[in-house]
Design a protein around this motif. Structure first.
Motif, PDB file in Angstrom:
ATOM      1  N   SER A   1     -24.668 -22.467  -8.574  1.00  0.00           N
ATOM      2  CA  SER A   1     -25.446 -23.499  -7.907  1.00  0.00           C
ATOM      3  C   SER A   1     -25.224 -23.440  -6.409  1.00  0.00           C
ATOM      4  O   SER A   1     -24.200 -22.954  -5.923  1.00  0.00           O
ATOM      5  N   SER A   2     -26.207 -23.935  -5.678  1.00  0.00           N
ATOM      6  CA  SER A   2     -26.101 -24.088  -4.236  1.00  0.00           C
ATOM      7  C   SER A   2     -26.434 -25.536  -3.907  1.00  0.00           C
ATOM      8  O   SER A   2     -26.446 -26.395  -4.795  1.00  0.00           O
ATOM      9  N   VAL A   3     -26.727 -25.798  -2.670  1.00  0.00           N
ATOM     10  CA  VAL A   3     -27.037 -27.159  -2.259  1.00  0.00           C
ATOM     11  C   VAL A   3     -28.317 -27.657  -2.919  1.00  0.00           C
ATOM     12  O   VAL A   3     -28.429 -28.822  -3.298  1.00  0.00           O
ATOM     13  N   PHE A   4     -29.311 -26.771  -3.096  1.00  0.00           N
ATOM     14  CA  PHE A   4     -30.635 -27.208  -3.506  1.00  0.00           C
ATOM     15  C   PHE A   4     -31.147 -26.623  -4.818  1.00  0.00           C
ATOM     16  O   PHE A   4     -32.177 -27.057  -5.312  1.00  0.00           O
ATOM     17  N   HIS A   5     -30.505 -25.607  -5.390  1.00  0.00           N
ATOM     18  CA  HIS A   5     -31.004 -25.046  -6.637  1.00  0.00           C
ATOM     19  C   HIS A   5     -29.857 -24.502  -7.477  1.00  0.00           C
ATOM     20  O   HIS A   5     -28.747 -24.293  -6.973  1.00  0.00           O
TER      21      HIS A   5
ATOM     22  N   ASP B   1     -38.697 -21.868  -0.622  1.00  0.00           N
ATOM     23  CA  ASP B   1     -38.640 -20.478  -0.167  1.00  0.00           C
ATOM     24  C   ASP B   1     -38.638 -19.488  -1.330  1.00  0.00           C
ATOM     25  O   ASP B   1     -38.429 -18.290  -1.126  1.00  0.00           O
ATOM     26  N   GLY B   2     -38.801 -20.002  -2.558  1.00  0.00           N
ATOM     27  CA  GLY B   2     -38.880 -19.124  -3.719  1.00  0.00           C
ATOM     28  C   GLY B   2     -37.581 -18.789  -4.410  1.00  0.00           C
ATOM     29  O   GLY B   2     -37.537 -17.805  -5.165  1.00  0.00           O
ATOM     30  N   PRO B   3     -36.485 -19.568  -4.252  1.00  0.00           N
ATOM     31  CA  PRO B   3     -35.215 -19.177  -4.880  1.00  0.00           C
ATOM     32  C   PRO B   3     -35.205 -19.314  -6.394  1.00  0.00           C
ATOM     33  O   PRO B   3     -34.273 -18.838  -7.048  1.00  0.00           O
ATOM     34  N   LEU B   4     -36.236 -19.948  -6.987  1.00  0.00           N
ATOM     35  CA  LEU B   4     -36.301 -20.023  -8.449  1.00  0.00           C
ATOM     36  C   LEU B   4     -36.840 -18.724  -9.039  1.00  0.00           C
ATOM     37  O   LEU B   4     -36.688 -18.481 -10.240  1.00  0.00           O
ATOM     38  N   GLY B   5     -37.474 -17.907  -8.207  1.00  0.00           N
ATOM     39  CA  GLY B   5     -37.857 -16.565  -8.627  1.00  0.00           C
ATOM     40  C   GLY B   5     -38.938 -16.483  -9.675  1.00  0.00           C
ATOM     41  O   GLY B   5     -39.067 -15.458 -10.355  1.00  0.00           O
TER      42      GLY B   5
ATOM     43  N   ILE C   1     -29.068  -8.411 -16.790  1.00  0.00           N
ATOM     44  CA  ILE C   1     -28.298  -9.049 -15.710  1.00  0.00           C
ATOM     45  C   ILE C   1     -26.957  -9.519 -16.250  1.00  0.00           C
ATOM     46  O   ILE C   1     -26.872 -10.103 -17.332  1.00  0.00           O
ATOM     47  N   THR C   2     -25.903  -9.258 -15.471  1.00  0.00           N
ATOM     48  CA  THR C   2     -24.546  -9.606 -15.891  1.00  0.00           C
ATOM     49  C   THR C   2     -23.902 -10.678 -15.018  1.00  0.00           C
ATOM     50  O   THR C   2     -22.863 -11.233 -15.384  1.00  0.00           O
ATOM     51  N   GLN C   3     -24.500 -10.966 -13.853  1.00  0.00           N
ATOM     52  CA  GLN C   3     -23.925 -11.970 -12.955  1.00  0.00           C
ATOM     53  C   GLN C   3     -25.019 -12.497 -12.038  1.00  0.00           C
ATOM     54  O   GLN C   3     -25.916 -11.747 -11.637  1.00  0.00           O
ATOM     55  N   VAL C   4     -24.951 -13.798 -11.711  1.00  0.00           N
ATOM     56  CA  VAL C   4     -25.883 -14.400 -10.765  1.00  0.00           C
ATOM     57  C   VAL C   4     -25.105 -15.161  -9.704  1.00  0.00           C
ATOM     58  O   VAL C   4     -23.958 -15.569  -9.920  1.00  0.00           O
ATOM     59  N   ALA C   5     -25.726 -15.347  -8.543  1.00  0.00           N
ATOM     60  CA  ALA C   5     -25.129 -16.112  -7.450  1.00  0.00           C
ATOM     61  C   ALA C   5     -26.238 -16.857  -6.731  1.00  0.00           C
ATOM     62  O   ALA C   5     -27.339 -16.324  -6.550  1.00  0.00           O
ATOM     63  N   ALA C   6     -25.951 -18.092  -6.342  1.00  0.00           N
ATOM     64  CA  ALA C   6     -26.936 -18.933  -5.662  1.00  0.00           C
ATOM     65  C   ALA C   6     -26.532 -19.127  -4.208  1.00  0.00           C
ATOM     66  O   ALA C   6     -25.457 -19.669  -3.925  1.00  0.00           O
ATOM     67  N   GLY C   7     -27.382 -18.669  -3.292  1.00  0.00           N
ATOM     68  CA  GLY C   7     -27.160 -18.899  -1.872  1.00  0.00           C
ATOM     69  C   GLY C   7     -27.801 -20.196  -1.434  1.00  0.00           C
ATOM     70  O   GLY C   7     -28.248 -21.001  -2.260  1.00  0.00           O
ATOM     71  N   GLY C   8     -27.898 -20.409  -0.115  1.00  0.00           N
ATOM     72  CA  GLY C   8     -28.470 -21.653   0.381  1.00  0.00           C
ATOM     73  C   GLY C   8     -29.854 -21.892  -0.168  1.00  0.00           C
ATOM     74  O   GLY C   8     -30.124 -22.900  -0.834  1.00  0.00           O
ATOM     75  N   THR C   9     -30.764 -20.966   0.078  1.00  0.00           N
ATOM     76  CA  THR C   9     -32.114 -21.044  -0.469  1.00  0.00           C
ATOM     77  C   THR C   9     -32.550 -19.667  -0.979  1.00  0.00           C
ATOM     78  O   THR C   9     -33.729 -19.319  -0.917  1.00  0.00           O
TER      79      THR C   9
ATOM     80  N   MET D   1     -24.772 -19.497   2.751  1.00  0.00           N
ATOM     81  CA  MET D   1     -25.998 -20.184   3.115  1.00  0.00           C
ATOM     82  C   MET D   1     -27.105 -19.207   3.488  1.00  0.00           C
ATOM     83  O   MET D   1     -28.224 -19.291   2.973  1.00  0.00           O
ATOM     84  N   TYR D   2     -26.806 -18.254   4.369  1.00  0.00           N
ATOM     85  CA  TYR D   2     -27.821 -17.294   4.821  1.00  0.00           C
ATOM     86  C   TYR D   2     -27.351 -15.849   4.697  1.00  0.00           C
ATOM     87  O   TYR D   2     -27.841 -14.975   5.390  1.00  0.00           O
ATOM     88  N   SER D   3     -26.379 -15.593   3.849  1.00  0.00           N
ATOM     89  CA  SER D   3     -25.852 -14.242   3.716  1.00  0.00           C
ATOM     90  C   SER D   3     -25.511 -13.949   2.269  1.00  0.00           C
ATOM     91  O   SER D   3     -25.445 -14.852   1.430  1.00  0.00           O
ATOM     92  N   SER D   4     -25.305 -12.677   1.979  1.00  0.00           N
ATOM     93  CA  SER D   4     -24.984 -12.222   0.632  1.00  0.00           C
ATOM     94  C   SER D   4     -23.856 -11.203   0.705  1.00  0.00           C
ATOM     95  O   SER D   4     -23.610 -10.598   1.759  1.00  0.00           O
ATOM     96  N   PHE D   5     -23.205 -10.983  -0.446  1.00  0.00           N
ATOM     97  CA  PHE D   5     -21.980 -10.198  -0.452  1.00  0.00           C
ATOM     98  C   PHE D   5     -21.853  -9.425  -1.757  1.00  0.00           C
ATOM     99  O   PHE D   5     -22.276  -9.884  -2.818  1.00  0.00           O
ATOM    100  N   ALA D   6     -21.242  -8.253  -1.679  1.00  0.00           N
ATOM    101  CA  ALA D   6     -20.958  -7.457  -2.873  1.00  0.00           C
ATOM    102  C   ALA D   6     -19.573  -6.846  -2.769  1.00  0.00           C
ATOM    103  O   ALA D   6     -19.148  -6.406  -1.692  1.00  0.00           O
ATOM    104  N   LEU D   7     -18.860  -6.808  -3.900  1.00  0.00           N
ATOM    105  CA  LEU D   7     -17.553  -6.178  -4.003  1.00  0.00           C
ATOM    106  C   LEU D   7     -17.680  -4.997  -4.951  1.00  0.00           C
ATOM    107  O   LEU D   7     -18.203  -5.130  -6.066  1.00  0.00           O
ATOM    108  N   ALA D   8     -17.206  -3.825  -4.522  1.00  0.00           N
ATOM    109  CA  ALA D   8     -17.274  -2.624  -5.345  1.00  0.00           C
ATOM    110  C   ALA D   8     -15.984  -2.436  -6.137  1.00  0.00           C
ATOM    111  O   ALA D   8     -14.948  -3.028  -5.824  1.00  0.00           O
ATOM    112  N   SER D   9     -16.050  -1.590  -7.151  1.00  0.00           N
ATOM    113  CA  SER D   9     -14.917  -1.389  -8.041  1.00  0.00           C
ATOM    114  C   SER D   9     -13.700  -0.800  -7.345  1.00  0.00           C
ATOM    115  O   SER D   9     -12.568  -0.942  -7.817  1.00  0.00           O
TER     116      SER D   9
END
Length: 406
Positions: A18-22, A40-44, A69-77, A132-140
């Protein structure tokens, strides 16, 4: 939460975000659902219409078609998804490049995150997160990648050379509004981003665009082995291997849990004493106002007690798991009926096996019921209003306590 009549009906949910709005939900079959604000379309789902019930994230005709899909993440929007083959997808607000597809354009359906940069190409992504306005990934291999505000519109490596995190293998990263926390396999912690409230934990209020070490020397965290980290809006939390909890950053609403409302730029201990719900306690049970004896914790669902002597008739049963804290205290009215005292405990008598409201609370055993002085009474506890399955004799509604959960 409503699922009947929605695309999520009948699905087994294995992760939520979850995020602030979705909010997002991931089902066991790899399908994704969303609800909340959708400007802004975050429900996809291919629209910009808000929804107060779950809708299915659109996959047909998108790059996510056929992916598990194995994992989800919710950003600001915006939203992120990680597939079983290590590919990443995003949708929603792309104005800061947070969708990672090389553009700054919003998308109401999933787009593929561009992982062609040499630093990430060929890597196996194991974890994703969103701010809020960024995304992140961690590799093995413990390397980290970021995109969005102040970075890039596609994944780039988080710089570690020349920082305290250089040479560390990162095993967990968490991301909130504007700061990130990373946990290394040796239990050390690192943070970067916004620091106006001290949420980086390095003893300053200075923002940092590269990782800094969370201060442990001279703090209650000294010599602790950290096993999990969490990033709040303007504060941070850490869980140690011995079950103790530590926090730092903004504390205007008491979110550090140390009994004050004062910010801290270094870790402080979350209170485990006094009125804290985490304070050690001994479960207490009364039957008809008389304390029961031999109160025994069986597991996180069950306690057993020895029935005290009492006059015949219906009586109330109380359970207190929190030293008087009302959150951990419950009363079951007319829950237990005493019968005429038998010659020996449990040998019979005229006691009823029903509570005052006609509900069958107890099982019988050979020679009589469990309605006599000296008998053992088993009590089933439930939390958050959800009954935990089990064959037990009495149901009491209380919240479980951390210090005695099995």
């Amino acid at each position: 939460m409503k699922t009947t009549g929605t695309p999520m009906e009948g699905k087994t949910i294995v992760q939520v975000a979850s995020s602030v709005f979705h909010s997002l939900a991931l089902a066991s079959d790899g399908t994704v659902y969303a609800w909340g604000s959708n400007g802004d379309g975050p429900l996809g789902n291919g629209t910009n219409t808000n929804s107060n019930v779950p809708v299915a994230v659109k996959t047909t005709g998108t790059p996510m078609d056929g992916k598990t899909i194995t994992q989800v993440a919710a950003g600001g929007t915006h939203s992120l998804a990680l597939a079983s083959d290590g590919t990443m997808y995003a949708w929603g607000d792309g104005s800061k490049g947070q969708l990672g597809n090389g553009t700054n354009t919003n998308s109401s359906i999933p787009v593929v995150v561009d992982a062609s940069d040499p630093s990430i190409a060929g890597k196996t992504v194991t974890q994703i997160s969103s701010g809020m306005y960024s995304s992140f990934a961690l590799a093995s291999d413990g390397t980290m990648y970021i995109w969005g505000e102040n970075n890039s519109n596609s994944p780039v490596a988080v710089p570690t050379t020349g920082t305290p995190m250089d040479g560390k293998r990162i095993v967990q990263v968490v991301h909130n509004l504007a700061h990130l926390l990373a946990l290394a396999d040796d239990g050390t912690m690192y943070a970067w981003g916004e620091n106006s409230s001290g949420q980086l934990g390095n003893g300053t209020n200075t923002n940092s665009n590269v990782p800094v070490a969370v201060k442990t020397t001279g703090t209650p965290l000294d010599d602790k082995t950290i096993i999990q980290v969490i990033a709040g809006a303007s504060y941070s939390l850490a869980l140690a291997s011995d079950g103790t909890i530590y926090s730092w950053g903004g504390n205007g609403k008491g979110q550090l849990g140390n009994g004050t409302a004062i910010n801290s730029t270094i870790p402080v201990a979350v209170s485990l004493t006094g009125n804290s719900a985490l304070a050690p306690s001994t479960p207490k049970v009364t039957i008809g106002g008389v304390p029961a004896t031999d109160v025994t914790i069986v597991d996180s669902n069950t306690i057993t007690v020895k029935v005290p002597a009492h006059a015949n008739g219906l009586v109330d049963v109380t359970v207190d798991l929190g030293n008087g804290d009302p959150l951990y205290k419950a009363v079951k009215t007319n829950a237990f009926r005493y019968g005429p005292a038998p010659a020996t405990p449990g040998s019979g008598g005229a006691g009823s096996a029903n509570g005052g409201n006609g509900q069958h609370y107890r099982r019988s055993r050979p020679g009589g019921t469990l309605a006599n002085t000296g008998d053992n009474l088993t009590i089933l506890l439930f939390t958050a209003g959800v009954l935990i399955a089990g064959a037990l004799t009495l149901i009491i509604g209380v919240r479980l306590r951390r210090d005695w959960q099995a």
